[in-house]
Design a protein around this motif. Structure first.
Motif, PDB file in Angstrom:
ATOM      1  N   GLY A 168      10.803 -31.038  -2.265  1.00  0.00           N
ATOM      2  CA  GLY A 168      12.109 -29.353  -1.438  1.00  0.00           C
ATOM      3  C   GLY A 168      11.054 -27.892  -1.324  1.00  0.00           C
ATOM      4  N   LEU A 169      10.339 -27.666  -1.987  1.00  0.00           N
ATOM      5  CA  LEU A 169      10.057 -26.695  -1.541  1.00  0.00           C
ATOM      6  C   LEU A 169       9.330 -26.606  -0.300  1.00  0.00           C
ATOM      7  N   ASP A 170       9.257 -26.983   0.426  1.00  0.00           N
ATOM      8  CA  ASP A 170       8.672 -26.730   1.667  1.00  0.00           C
ATOM      9  C   ASP A 170       9.239 -27.239   3.194  1.00  0.00           C
ATOM     10  N   GLY A 171      10.963 -27.808   2.336  1.00  0.00           N
ATOM     11  CA  GLY A 171      11.633 -27.635   2.873  1.00  0.00           C
ATOM     12  C   GLY A 171      12.171 -25.987   3.504  1.00  0.00           C
ATOM     13  N   ALA A 172      12.313 -25.311   2.119  1.00  0.00           N
ATOM     14  CA  ALA A 172      12.765 -23.923   1.305  1.00  0.00           C
ATOM     15  C   ALA A 172      11.383 -22.832   2.466  1.00  0.00           C
ATOM     16  N   LEU A 173      10.382 -23.710   2.226  1.00  0.00           N
ATOM     17  CA  LEU A 173       9.841 -22.128   2.826  1.00  0.00           C
ATOM     18  C   LEU A 173       9.934 -21.836   4.521  1.00  0.00           C
ATOM     19  N   GLN A 174      10.549 -23.703   5.353  1.00  0.00           N
ATOM     20  CA  GLN A 174      10.494 -23.251   6.590  1.00  0.00           C
ATOM     21  C   GLN A 174      12.117 -21.966   7.088  1.00  0.00           C
ATOM     22  N   ASP A 175      13.003 -21.697   5.808  1.00  0.00           N
ATOM     23  CA  ASP A 175      13.609 -20.364   6.558  1.00  0.00           C
ATOM     24  C   ASP A 175      13.549 -18.949   5.826  1.00  0.00           C
ATOM     25  N   PRO A 176      13.525 -18.646   6.511  1.00  0.00           N
ATOM     26  CA  PRO A 176      12.815 -17.106   6.297  1.00  0.00           C
ATOM     27  C   PRO A 176      13.596 -16.355   4.686  1.00  0.00           C
ATOM     28  N   CYS A 177      14.835 -16.814   4.542  1.00  0.00           N
ATOM     29  CA  CYS A 177      15.310 -15.698   4.104  1.00  0.00           C
ATOM     30  C   CYS A 177      15.729 -16.970   2.861  1.00  0.00           C
ATOM     31  N   ILE A 178      15.263 -18.647   2.339  1.00  0.00           N
ATOM     32  CA  ILE A 178      15.433 -18.993   1.405  1.00  0.00           C
ATOM     33  C   ILE A 178      14.105 -18.571   0.748  1.00  0.00           C
ATOM     34  N   ALA A 179      13.360 -18.447   1.267  1.00  0.00           N
ATOM     35  CA  ALA A 179      11.459 -18.779   1.319  1.00  0.00           C
ATOM     36  C   ALA A 179      11.742 -16.970   0.372  1.00  0.00           C
ATOM     37  N   THR A 180      12.468 -16.105   0.252  1.00  0.00           N
ATOM     38  CA  THR A 180      11.780 -14.640  -0.760  1.00  0.00           C
ATOM     39  C   THR A 180      13.144 -14.312  -1.542  1.00  0.00           C
ATOM     40  N   ARG A 181      13.837 -16.045  -1.827  1.00  0.00           N
ATOM     41  CA  ARG A 181      14.428 -16.226  -3.405  1.00  0.00           C
ATOM     42  C   ARG A 181      14.135 -15.639  -3.925  1.00  0.00           C
ATOM     43  N   ASP A 182      14.070 -15.225  -5.305  1.00  0.00           N
ATOM     44  CA  ASP A 182      13.823 -15.249  -6.532  1.00  0.00           C
ATOM     45  C   ASP A 182      13.104 -16.309  -7.291  1.00  0.00           C
ATOM     46  N   THR A 183      14.537 -17.732  -6.719  1.00  0.00           N
ATOM     47  CA  THR A 183      14.325 -19.214  -6.809  1.00  0.00           C
ATOM     48  C   THR A 183      13.476 -20.286  -6.870  1.00  0.00           C
ATOM     49  N   THR A 184      12.946 -19.687  -5.629  1.00  0.00           N
ATOM     50  CA  THR A 184      11.602 -20.224  -4.421  1.00  0.00           C
ATOM     51  C   THR A 184      10.488 -19.649  -5.088  1.00  0.00           C
ATOM     52  N   LEU A 185      10.646 -18.303  -5.636  1.00  0.00           N
ATOM     53  CA  LEU A 185       8.792 -18.102  -6.126  1.00  0.00           C
ATOM     54  C   LEU A 185       8.511 -18.314  -7.315  1.00  0.00           C
ATOM     55  N   MET A 186       9.686 -18.424  -8.235  1.00  0.00           N
ATOM     56  CA  MET A 186       9.761 -18.937  -9.649  1.00  0.00           C
ATOM     57  C   MET A 186       9.402 -20.735  -9.445  1.00  0.00           C
ATOM     58  N   ALA A 187       9.852 -20.825  -8.598  1.00  0.00           N
ATOM     59  CA  ALA A 187       9.852 -22.711  -8.239  1.00  0.00           C
ATOM     60  C   ALA A 187       8.200 -22.842  -8.385  1.00  0.00           C
ATOM     61  N   VAL A 188       7.692 -21.719  -7.769  1.00  0.00           N
ATOM     62  CA  VAL A 188       6.157 -22.616  -7.035  1.00  0.00           C
ATOM     63  C   VAL A 188       4.923 -22.200  -8.431  1.00  0.00           C
ATOM     64  N   ILE A 189       6.167 -20.806  -8.581  1.00  0.00           N
ATOM     65  CA  ILE A 189       5.125 -20.513  -9.968  1.00  0.00           C
ATOM     66  C   ILE A 189       5.116 -21.512 -11.376  1.00  0.00           C
ATOM     67  N   LEU A 190       6.105 -22.291 -11.578  1.00  0.00           N
ATOM     68  CA  LEU A 190       6.293 -23.683 -11.820  1.00  0.00           C
ATOM     69  C   LEU A 190       5.928 -24.839 -11.934  1.00  0.00           C
ATOM     70  N   LEU A 191       5.535 -25.182 -10.851  1.00  0.00           N
ATOM     71  CA  LEU A 191       4.674 -25.624 -10.474  1.00  0.00           C
ATOM     72  C   LEU A 191       3.094 -25.743 -10.706  1.00  0.00           C
ATOM     73  N   GLY A 192       2.824 -24.418 -10.875  1.00  0.00           N
ATOM     74  CA  GLY A 192       1.298 -24.179 -11.234  1.00  0.00           C
ATOM     75  C   GLY A 192       1.666 -24.685 -12.728  1.00  0.00           C
ATOM     76  N   LEU A 193       2.523 -24.656 -13.305  1.00  0.00           N
ATOM     77  CA  LEU A 193       2.447 -24.331 -15.106  1.00  0.00           C
ATOM     78  C   LEU A 193       2.431 -26.268 -14.745  1.00  0.00           C
ATOM     79  N   PHE A 194       3.231 -26.399 -14.155  1.00  0.00           N
ATOM     80  CA  PHE A 194       3.318 -28.295 -14.285  1.00  0.00           C
ATOM     81  C   PHE A 194       2.158 -28.887 -14.338  1.00  0.00           C
ATOM     82  N   GLU A 195       1.099 -27.898 -13.338  1.00  0.00           N
ATOM     83  CA  GLU A 195      -0.737 -29.009 -13.604  1.00  0.00           C
ATOM     84  C   GLU A 195      -1.301 -28.220 -15.267  1.00  0.00           C
TER      85      GLU A 195
END
Length: 470
Positions: A168-195
């Motif tokens: 889902g993140l890969d798809g979101a990053l294809q759209d510049p509007c969605i990519a810059t949303r707070d929720t998108t950056l937060m999702a990346v941070i949480l995927l790091g926490l998952f590891e």
């Protein structure tokens, strides 16, 4: 188990009086003001998660509906014993989200922020359009639950949710509007926490570092506009911490892009507002951290083979850390208390710290880690000059003293999601040969305890690794 939502963290007396508790431990200020003995705090984990298995099984038995266990081979006939075993397929994700908000939600915002403390929870509960972030929350929660309950089937579901979040993140990053949303950056941070939660020490490094690199790219894409609002500044602080941790782990220099973004933040109106409110320190400890990270990087790749120059740069960083400590305002001060008769296993030598809030406690924790690290550099690169022995002696003393302070601060993070931030500092103390065996044994015990209570596998694997240094 069923998650019963957020509960009051106040002490027993404050909850009975129905007043806001400052949640200080071991006793709150409200009780001290009344000259009454603070009755202490309840175990929120035991209350938030209740074993409802028997009730659900009875309910399903009354209905006569066959159910199968998760990861099992399917439901049997109505007369089989497995017929009344409840399926968690409907509620497992909600349970995982509850576990996440109880154990891992360190992203409520710094104390000086005007951000709603329940932002992530509100997104999860009320905004079904943020599917990537919701899935990332469930993945982290499932990973923690699987480790806590030793449930391989939940680990498989965690990996499945993790994979869906990545897609889902890969798809979101294809759209510049969605990519810059707070929720998108937060999702990346949480995927790091998952590891960190799901993997053993070392196994997660390349994936976690990849997430940090992705977060860096998003910071660049978001540009200076992200600092026009408090949440943008908050997410920058979280992301910066993740990137710097990745640099320290790999002994790599700070990315130039992060330096540029940090300059934009430090010169922003938001940062100035935090300073003017006397809630953020006048000096930037991140700039000092950048210099230390870069110094470690040049030492690691042998591109700066000059012990005297290395020591000079380390002395400069040490002096600036002293200045940062001196510049901290009154709100940043803390007390060291002594309770020799306490049976609290998180207290080191019967001592504990009292901070105004967890964010200030974290700032001091970071300060101690940086100062230990720079003094380790001083010791390792000591030049045999006239005062070399005196300099090394002072550095060794500081390492031991700051290590003890890290141990003493552990109880301030206990029973809060911020306990996650103690894991790496404890390991730093555990592997330092200058520290006494009793101190290092304490850190190993705490790492095992954190692993057991939070389900973070990295804490357990670091505990095993640290035990080898004893």
């Amino acid at each position: 188990m069923v998650y019963y939502g957020a509960l009051s963290k106040g002490c027993e007396l404050c909850r009975r009086r129905k007043i806001k508790c400052d949640e200080r431990k071991p006793s709150c200020l409200k009780c001290e003001a009344l000259n009454r003995s603070c009755p202490g705090y309840r175990d929120l984990t035991a209350i938030s998660f209740r074993d409802e298995s028997s009730r659900v099984i009875r309910k399903n038995c009354r209905r006569g509906t066959p159910r199968s266990t998760i990861g099992g081979g399917g439901g049997g006939g109505r007369g089989e014993k497995t017929a009344c075993t409840p399926s968690l397929s409907i509620s497992t994700e909600d349970l995982a989200a509850g576990f996440f908000f109880t154990k891992y939600n360190i992203y409520n915002g710094p104390y000086f922020s005007s951000i709603s403390r329940d932002w992530l929870r509100e997104v999860y509960v009320k905004d079904p359009t943020c599917d990537v972030l919701r899935t990332a929350i469930e993945a982290v929660g499932l990973a923690g639950l699987s480790n806590t309950l030793y449930a391989p089937h939940l680990a498989a579901r965690a990996q499945d949710r993790y994979g869906k979040a990545l897609a889902g993140l890969d798809g979101a990053l294809q759209d510049p509007c969605i990519a810059t949303r707070d929720t998108t950056l937060m999702a990346v941070i949480l995927l790091g926490l998952f590891e960190v939660v799901a993997s053993d020490a070392g196994d997660e490094s390349r994936y976690w570092i990849a997430h940090a690199a992705g977060a860096m790219a998003l910071l660049q894409l978001r540009g200076p506009e992200q600092f026009a609002r408090p949440r943008g500044g908050q997410l920058y602080v979280f992301t910066r911490s993740q990137i710097l941790s990745a640099c320290m782990l790999q002994k790599l220099p700070v990315p130039p892009a992060l330096v540029n973004i940090t300059y934009e933040f430090e010169t922003s109106t938001l940062r100035q507002l935090w300073k003017d409110s006397n809630l953020a320190t006048p000096g930037s400890i991140s700039e000092i951290c950048f210099r230390l990270v870069n110094l470690r990087a040049v030492i690691a790749d042998n591109s700066f083979d000059n012990p005297a120059a290395i020591r000079a740069r380390a002395f400069s960083i040490e002096a600036d850390l002293e200045d940062w400590k001196a510049s901290a305002g009154i709100m940043w001060k803390y007390d060291e208390l002594y309770a020799p008769d306490s049976t609290n296993s998180t207290m080191f030598m019967g001592k504990h710290h009292r901070y105004a809030n967890p964010w200030i406690a974290r700032a001091w924790l970071n300060f101690r880690v940086l100062r230990i690290t720079v003094n380790q550099v001083i010791i390792e690169n000591a030049v045999k000059l006239e005062f070399a022995n005196e300099i090394v002696s002072r550095a060794r003393h500081l390492v031991r003293e700051l290590s003890a302070e890290i141990c003493i601060s552990v109880s301030s993070f206990d029973e809060t999601p911020h306990l996650l931030h103690v894991i790496q500092p404890l390991f730093l103390v555990a592997k330092e040969p200058l520290n006494p065996a009793s101190m290092r044994s304490f850190t190993v015990e705490q790492l095992y305890r954190i692993h057991k209570s939070t389900g973070v596998r990295r804490a357990g694997s670091l505990a095993e690794l640290a035990a080898r240094f004893l």
